[in-house]
Design a protein around this motif. Structure first.
Motif, short mmCIF file in Angstrom:
data_model
loop_
_atom_site.label_atom_id
_atom_site.label_comp_id
_atom_site.label_asym_id
_atom_site.label_seq_id
_atom_site.Cartn_x
_atom_site.Cartn_y
_atom_site.Cartn_z
N MET A 1 0.85 -1.18 0.00
CA MET A 1 0.00 0.00 0.00
C MET A 1 0.89 1.24 0.00
O MET A 1 1.85 1.34 0.74
CB MET A 1 -0.89 -0.02 1.25
N THR A 2 0.55 2.18 -0.87
CA THR A 2 1.29 3.44 -0.96
C THR A 2 0.70 4.44 0.02
O THR A 2 -0.51 4.58 0.13
CB THR A 2 1.20 4.01 -2.38
N ARG A 3 1.55 5.12 0.71
CA ARG A 3 1.12 6.11 1.67
C ARG A 3 1.26 7.50 1.06
O ARG A 3 2.28 7.80 0.44
CB ARG A 3 1.96 6.00 2.92
N GLN A 4 0.24 8.34 1.20
CA GLN A 4 0.29 9.70 0.67
C GLN A 4 0.12 10.70 1.80
O GLN A 4 -0.64 10.46 2.74
CB GLN A 4 -0.82 9.92 -0.36
#
Length: 93
Positions: A1-4
């Motif tokens: 999961m990419t964190r923004q």
């Protein structure tokens, strides 16, 4: 999961001081539209003078006035009010 991470900045809209605003008026007549225009002027008083002269010459008393300017956004310090954490006080018995 990419964190923004989103960062919000708070800006205030203000009139651009490097550009003069423009004023104008158009006669809408009393019974039907006349359509005569003042043209763009650099001061509101000039438009008022044109409307008085037009009323004197044509007898018309209804005008649509316009004001145009340039705006700029200026960064202001702090967190935008809408993004501050909610403050909640529990009711006391």
């Amino acid at each position: 999961m990419t964190r923004q991470i989103f960062r919000y900045e708070n800006y205030t809209t203000r009139q651009d001081p490097t550009v003069e605003p423009e004023y104008s008026a158009e006669c809408v007549g009393d019974q039907q539209a006349c359509g005569e225009k003042s043209g763009k002027r650099s001061a509101a008083n000039d438009v008022d003078d044109w409307m008085r002269e037009h009323m004197r010459d044509a007898g018309h008393r209804h005008f649509r006035r316009s004001f145009e300017d340039f705006a700029e956004l200026e960064l202001t310090a702090g967190i935008p009010t809408a993004l501050e954490p909610a403050r909640f006080q529990r009711p006391r018995p």
